[in-house]
Design an enzyme around this catalytic site. Structure first.
Site, PDB file in Angstrom:
ATOM      1  N   LYS A 192       6.472  -1.820   2.024  1.00 42.64           N
ATOM      2  CA  LYS A 192       5.247  -1.257   2.622  1.00 42.64           C
ATOM      3  C   LYS A 192       4.105  -2.268   2.470  1.00 42.64           C
ATOM      4  O   LYS A 192       3.193  -2.123   1.657  1.00 42.64           O
ATOM      5  CB  LYS A 192       4.911   0.106   2.002  1.00 42.64           C
ATOM      6  CG  LYS A 192       4.031   0.946   2.925  1.00 42.64           C
ATOM      7  CD  LYS A 192       4.106   2.412   2.571  1.00 42.64           C
ATOM      8  CE  LYS A 192       3.078   3.264   3.277  1.00 42.64           C
ATOM      9  NZ  LYS A 192       3.207   3.323   4.724  1.00 42.64           N
ATOM     10  N   TYR A 236       0.836  -1.201   0.000  1.00 45.99           N
ATOM     11  CA  TYR A 236       0.000   0.000   0.000  1.00 45.99           C
ATOM     12  C   TYR A 236       0.870   1.249   0.000  1.00 45.99           C
ATOM     13  O   TYR A 236       2.083   1.189   0.237  1.00 45.99           O
ATOM     14  CB  TYR A 236      -0.972  -0.004   1.185  1.00 45.99           C
ATOM     15  CG  TYR A 236      -0.368   0.344   2.526  1.00 45.99           C
ATOM     16  CD1 TYR A 236       0.467  -0.541   3.193  1.00 45.99           C
ATOM     17  CD2 TYR A 236      -0.627   1.573   3.125  1.00 45.99           C
ATOM     18  CE1 TYR A 236       1.015  -0.220   4.425  1.00 45.99           C
ATOM     19  CE2 TYR A 236      -0.080   1.908   4.362  1.00 45.99           C
ATOM     20  CZ  TYR A 236       0.736   1.004   5.003  1.00 45.99           C
ATOM     21  OH  TYR A 236       1.287   1.323   6.222  1.00 45.99           O
ATOM     22  N   ARG A 281       8.118   4.290  -4.504  1.00 45.31           N
ATOM     23  CA  ARG A 281       8.227   3.304  -3.413  1.00 45.31           C
ATOM     24  C   ARG A 281       7.221   2.168  -3.639  1.00 45.31           C
ATOM     25  O   ARG A 281       7.515   1.014  -3.340  1.00 45.31           O
ATOM     26  CB  ARG A 281       8.016   3.979  -2.055  1.00 45.31           C
ATOM     27  CG  ARG A 281       8.316   3.047  -0.888  1.00 45.31           C
ATOM     28  CD  ARG A 281       8.254   3.754   0.449  1.00 45.31           C
ATOM     29  NE  ARG A 281       6.933   4.282   0.702  1.00 45.31           N
ATOM     30  CZ  ARG A 281       6.637   5.119   1.705  1.00 45.31           C
ATOM     31  NH1 ARG A 281       7.591   5.503   2.538  1.00 45.31           N
ATOM     32  NH2 ARG A 281       5.417   5.552   1.875  1.00 45.31           N
ATOM     33  N   ARG A 296      -7.855 -20.241  -2.030  1.00 50.11           N
ATOM     34  CA  ARG A 296      -6.845 -20.081  -0.980  1.00 50.11           C
ATOM     35  C   ARG A 296      -5.789 -21.181  -1.023  1.00 50.11           C
ATOM     36  O   ARG A 296      -6.096 -22.370  -0.867  1.00 50.11           O
ATOM     37  CB  ARG A 296      -7.478 -20.045   0.416  1.00 50.11           C
ATOM     38  CG  ARG A 296      -6.422 -19.769   1.484  1.00 50.11           C
ATOM     39  CD  ARG A 296      -6.965 -19.728   2.895  1.00 50.11           C
ATOM     40  NE  ARG A 296      -5.906 -19.367   3.838  1.00 50.11           N
ATOM     41  CZ  ARG A 296      -5.009 -20.226   4.330  1.00 50.11           C
ATOM     42  NH1 ARG A 296      -5.075 -21.502   4.024  1.00 50.11           N
ATOM     43  NH2 ARG A 296      -4.062 -19.808   5.160  1.00 50.11           N
ATOM     44  N   LEU A 325      10.949   1.474   7.216  1.00 48.62           N
ATOM     45  CA  LEU A 325      10.383   1.916   5.937  1.00 48.62           C
ATOM     46  C   LEU A 325      11.157   3.156   5.465  1.00 48.62           C
ATOM     47  O   LEU A 325      11.383   4.068   6.272  1.00 48.62           O
ATOM     48  CB  LEU A 325       8.902   2.273   6.125  1.00 48.62           C
ATOM     49  CG  LEU A 325       8.178   2.618   4.828  1.00 48.62           C
ATOM     50  CD1 LEU A 325       7.829   1.339   4.064  1.00 48.62           C
ATOM     51  CD2 LEU A 325       6.911   3.409   5.104  1.00 48.62           C
ATOM     52  N   GLU A 374      11.464   2.829  14.489  1.00 46.80           N
ATOM     53  CA  GLU A 374      10.633   3.908  13.937  1.00 46.80           C
ATOM     54  C   GLU A 374       9.299   3.894  14.659  1.00 46.80           C
ATOM     55  O   GLU A 374       9.066   3.073  15.545  1.00 46.80           O
ATOM     56  CB  GLU A 374      10.448   3.730  12.420  1.00 46.80           C
ATOM     57  CG  GLU A 374       9.766   2.442  12.034  1.00 46.80           C
ATOM     58  CD  GLU A 374       9.708   2.201  10.523  1.00 46.80           C
ATOM     59  OE1 GLU A 374       9.636   3.154   9.744  1.00 46.80           O
ATOM     60  OE2 GLU A 374       9.712   1.013  10.147  1.00 46.80           O
TER      61      GLU A 374
HETATM   62  N1  PDD Z   1       2.646   5.260   7.326  1.00 52.67           N
HETATM   63  N2  PDD Z   1       7.294   4.098   8.984  1.00 52.67           N
HETATM   64  C1  PDD Z   1       6.166   3.356   8.959  1.00 52.67           C
HETATM   65  C2  PDD Z   1       6.158   2.035   9.624  1.00 52.67           C
HETATM   66  C3  PDD Z   1       5.016   3.857   8.306  1.00 52.67           C
HETATM   67  O1  PDD Z   1       3.891   3.120   8.271  1.00 52.67           O
HETATM   68  C4  PDD Z   1       5.061   5.147   7.712  1.00 52.67           C
HETATM   69  C5  PDD Z   1       3.892   5.736   6.980  1.00 52.67           C
HETATM   70  C6  PDD Z   1       6.257   5.868   7.782  1.00 52.67           C
HETATM   71  C7  PDD Z   1       6.419   7.218   7.141  1.00 52.67           C
HETATM   72  O2  PDD Z   1       6.492   7.113   5.742  1.00 52.67           O
HETATM   73  P1  PDD Z   1       6.017   8.316   4.789  1.00 52.67           P
HETATM   74  O3  PDD Z   1       6.737   9.526   5.231  1.00 52.67           O
HETATM   75  O4  PDD Z   1       6.421   7.855   3.448  1.00 52.67           O
HETATM   76  O5  PDD Z   1       4.513   8.434   4.971  1.00 52.67           O
HETATM   77  C8  PDD Z   1       7.359   5.309   8.418  1.00 52.67           C
HETATM   78  C9  PDD Z   1       1.459   5.665   6.573  1.00 52.67           C
HETATM   79  C10 PDD Z   1       1.204   7.128   6.606  1.00 52.67           C
HETATM   80  C11 PDD Z   1       0.291   4.826   7.036  1.00 52.67           C
HETATM   81  O6  PDD Z   1       0.518   3.642   7.260  1.00 52.67           O
HETATM   82  O7  PDD Z   1      -0.831   5.324   7.138  1.00 52.67           O
END
Ligand code: PDD
Length: 278
Positions: free
Chosen positions: A144, A30, A49, A97, A201, A176
């Site tokens: 992601k 996603y 990405r 499945r 990420l 993070e």
């Molecule tokens: N999340 N680290 C993780 C684990 C994340 O899920 C996200 C973003 C980030 C920041 O990445 P970016 O700056 O590219 O949004 C770091 C999104 C916003 C979400 O899951 O809703």
């Protein structure tokens, strides 16, 4: 309106087959892009990405960067979205499945928008409080993935503690946030975020913020930092598409700096939004 595999539909009419592998296995990728003043913020980096994540798990990217952008823009226009988020999900597709799937599977694509404040934020005035938790995720956090159970559990723990984000910890070091990139500023003024690797990420907002720091000749260091170091920080903040730059005022109940939103975090937030509107 939402977009599902080729069609723009009212959300009530949209559906995903029970045998979709995203639903059964979390077998998908996603992306979340912010929308400010009707514009997609840093969208090219999000789509790059997306492409990388799909390649890493061997799902063919169904669209070119240009086609993705055109679909996103059309959905933003159809929904009259001026501020909020646009979410893309691509799953491996639909098949009976089984852990293995046919080679010729057609990926499922879902895109929807969420109207919500991005430039302002209810948490911003006071700053965010965070707790630290063990990082329970898998070993390829650079992808992601829609398999977000560890993050859902971390967010539930954060909510139960009355705070807005969890910072995850592995071997004593902060990896993070559950849905954000973590930064701290040492008492000496060193701006620190963890280097990119399979452990985190590669945040799009992180990259933009590091560029802003570079342009302003502010020194930053990409290195792991511990919970102890974070507790002694002058400032702390986290970044993501949905929160932009969010100052952190407490970690595990300990005030950071003077316990109010840090000036550099607030300045970086303004600069990022300014650049997005440029
Ligand atoms: N999340 N680290 C993780 C684990 C994340 O899920 C996200 C973003 C980030 C920041 O990445 P970016 O700056 O590219 O949004 C770091 C999104 C916003 C979400 O899951 O809703």
């Amino acid at each position: 309106m939402v977009y599902v595999s080729g069609a723009f539909l009212p959300i009530e009419e949209a559906s995903i087959p029970v045998m979709d592998r995203g639903f059964l296995f979390g077998d998908g990728i996603y992306e979340v892009t912010a929308v400010i003043a009707g514009r997609l913020v840093d969208n090219e980096a999000h789509l790059q990405r997306l492409d990388r994540s799909l390649r890493e798990i061997d799902i063919p990217n169904p669209h070119s960067l240009g086609t993705w952008t055109a679909i996103q823009k059309e959905l933003v226009a159809l929904n009259g979205l001026t501020e909020g988020l646009i979410y893309i999900e691509v799953t491996r597709g639909v098949s009976e499945r089984d852990f293995l799937s046919p080679a010729d599977l057609k990926p499922t694509v879902v895109i929807f928008t969420q109207a919500k404040p991005v430039r302002t934020n209810a948490t911003l005035a006071k700053g965010a409080q965070v707790i630290t938790l063990p990082d329970l995720r898998w070993a390829r956090r650079d992808i992601k993935s829609t398999s977000l159970l560890a993050q859902v559990l971390a967010k539930r723990s954060a909510a139960a503690a009355g705070v807005s984000e969890a910072w995850m910890v592995e071997d004593g070091m902060i990896t993070e946030g559950a849905s954000s990139t973590a930064f701290v500023i040492t008492p000496a003024g060193e701006i620190i975020t963890r280097p990119l690797s399979h452990a985190v990420l590669p945040g799009v907002t992180r990259r933009a913020i590091l560029r802003l720091l570079e342009e302003r000749e502010l020194t930053f260091v990409e290195r792991p930092f511990s919970v102890e170091e974070a507790l002694k920080a002058r400032e702390a903040f986290f970044t993501s598409a949905s929160t932009i730059v969010m100052p952190v005022v407490t970690i595990d109940g300990h005030p950071i700096g003077d316990g109010t939103p840090g000036p550099l975090a607030m300045q970086l937030r303004d600069l990022y939004i300014e650049a997005a509107l440029d």
